[in-house]
Scaffold this active site. Structure first.
Site, PDB file in Angstrom:
ATOM      1  N   GLU A 121      -8.023 112.557 -19.553  1.00 54.97           N
ATOM      2  CA  GLU A 121      -7.215 111.480 -18.947  1.00 54.97           C
ATOM      3  C   GLU A 121      -8.134 110.405 -18.363  1.00 54.97           C
ATOM      4  O   GLU A 121      -7.913 109.202 -18.554  1.00 54.97           O
ATOM      5  CB  GLU A 121      -6.319 112.059 -17.839  1.00 54.97           C
ATOM      6  N   SER A 213      -6.982 124.351 -17.199  1.00 58.51           N
ATOM      7  CA  SER A 213      -6.099 123.298 -16.701  1.00 58.51           C
ATOM      8  C   SER A 213      -6.589 122.819 -15.338  1.00 58.51           C
ATOM      9  O   SER A 213      -6.671 123.590 -14.379  1.00 58.51           O
ATOM     10  CB  SER A 213      -4.667 123.836 -16.598  1.00 58.51           C
TER      11      SER A 213
END
Ligand code: SF4
Length: 479
Positions: A121, A213
């Site tokens: 991201e 994650s």
């Protein structure tokens, strides 16, 4: 047992999975990187025909490509258009907003993204900001910045609010013009706040989610500052001993954890608690003692995050017949029991450890009775082996392994998990006596691998047949 008020799939991740599932109905579909940082969901998506690809080179012109919720830099859109790749853009709208801000603000300001520079991201946002931009993740990195005439600061959507605020405060000292856009996603904030509130109420926290994650690891890190915390990927990893002294257990889950995993974990924890009731009653005095001494008050903010399931690095400082002691930079040393030291031949990690070696290990218990953090090197090796085996199943690369056992129907090998070579897959001809292979090293290829079912099937015959076929072709050519 209490569940965090907000936990599990966020809007952006759910939307990306829905979009990919709809797209695959229309034809071959790949995602740029894993659609979600959760191995179980990635396996489920693969079973539906949605394969992750590492780069655009792996996409055939005309194929469908899902952009995951993390988003991508602008060159991916340009390249895809050139190559007629059909894009299904599942970039989360919140990430899109941050990308737009980065592009607009970079015209007149140096753009700082508070986040992990290696996270996709953040890489995507920096791509939209262009040259005059940088990611920083810690207060120390912010302190090292020079004076800049104008800074615009944004956040990785999963950033911790406290870290973002402290970095913003520091940036004020490095410019006369600071533009702040707090782009931390509400879903992240809500999950972190709910996890923190719950951790304050309970004796042990379980965080369910992928170890890769970022938002799941952050939840575990936040909770571990308050109470003993264990990060697990599946219900199978839960150990009864974690709850031995606990009156109340909390459960939360990362934004990439599907409901079915949360349910499985919840059910397994309920079963353990039901069976543990008598133990808790018997040991009330010990539980009380823990309350009185308030062990967790001694946690200090600057200590590294230690939670069950965390991978830590440490230096070997002592070796006994029973354990290996590691300095892990925490308030107490870590110990690896001998039986948790074994690694796997597939990873070449089976050399003995020496004092001074730096090794990685997984936390299996935050603190035992003696105050040590209990670690497992074997679990790290097993995790790495699972990843390596998945690669081998894909690449069909040849490996070598020693036969460790013989059964009626074939041979056994240890490759981080037990592998089976059916008798029909050993040689090109029928083999009568399997015992002669015990201790022998075979050349092998993975022909079936299903980590969920703990199934690993290998073949030597496949390699031998291929070689025979090549020889036959060469002979024919030379005739
Ligand atoms: S955490 Fe927030 S920004 Fe990230 S995908 Fe989920 S909803 Fe979108």
């Amino acid at each position: 047992m209490l569940k965090a008020k907000k936990a599990g799939f966020c809007f952006g991740v759910k939307r990306a999975i829905d979009m990919a599932e709809k797209a695959v109905v229309n034809g071959k579909t790949k995602s740029l990187g894993s659609l979600i940082h959760n191995q179980q969901v990635v396996d489920y998506l693969k079973s539906k025909g949605i394969e992750p690809a590492d780069s655009l080179e792996e996409i055939t012109d005309g194929e469908q490509l899902v952009i995951r919720s993390h988003g991508v830099p602008p060159e991916i859109y340009r390249e895809s258009q050139k190559r007629n790749i059909k894009l299904i853009d599942a970039t989360c709208p919140y990430v899109q907003k941050t990308q737009g801000l980065a592009a607009a603000l970079s015209k007149d300001n140096y753009v700082i993204v508070v986040g992990d520079k290696d996270h996709p991201e953040v890489k995507g946002i920096l791509g939209w900001a262009g040259q005059g931009s940088k990611a920083i993740n810690t207060l120390d990195e912010a302190k090292e910045l020079p004076y800049l005439p104008s800074i615009a600061v944004l956040a990785q959507t999963t950033q911790h609010q406290g870290t973002f605020s402290s970095i913003v405060e520091e940036l004020k000292k490095h410019t006369d013009n600071l533009i702040v856009h707090n782009t931390i996603c509400k879903a992240t904030e809500e999950r972190q706040a709910a996890a923190q509130a719950l951790a304050e109420e309970v004796d042990v926290m379980i965080v369910a989610g992928g170890r890769s994650s970022s938002n799941t690891r952050k939840l575990a890190a936040i909770c571990s500052q308050i109470t003993p915390t264990y990060l697990i990927e599946t219900a199978a990893e839960i150990q009864k001993i974690w709850f031995k002294d606990a009156n109340c257990i909390g459960l939360t889950a990362g934004a990439s954890t599907p409901d079915w995993i949360i349910e499985e974990v919840y059910t397994k924890m309920s079963e353990i608690l039901e069976n543990a009731n008598e133990v808790v009653v018997e040991e009330t005095s010990e539980v009380k003692k823990m309350d009185e001494t308030n062990i967790m008050d001694s946690f200090e903010d600057e200590l590294p995050s230690i939670y069950g399931g965390a991978i830590v690095k440490g230096t070997v400082v002592k070796i006994t017949d029973e354990e290996v002691f590691l300095d892990i930079g925490w308030k107490s040393e870590g110990i690896i029991p001998r039986e948790e030291l074994d690694a796997t031949s597939v990873l070449n990690l089976d050399e003995p450890v020496k004092i001074g070696d730096e090794i990685s290990a997984m936390v299996t218990r935050v603190e035992n009775k003696e105050g040590y953090t209990v670690l497992s090197r074997k679990k790290v090796a097993e995790q790495e082996a699972r990843e390596r085996l998945a690669e081998l199943a894909e690449s069909k690369e040849e490996i070598q392994a020693k036969v460790t056992g013989v059964t009626k129907g074939g041979l056994l090998v240890e490759l981080g998990m037990r592998g089976f070579i059916p008798a029909s897959q050993i040689e090109t001809r029928y083999v009568e006596d399997l015992n002669k292979y015990l201790g022998e090293t075979l050349r092998l290829r993975v022909i079936e691998y299903d980590p969920g079912q703990k199934k690993l099937i290998l073949s030597q015959k496949a390699i031998l047949m291929e070689e025979l076929e090549k020889k036959r072709e060469q002979l024919l050519e030379n005739l």
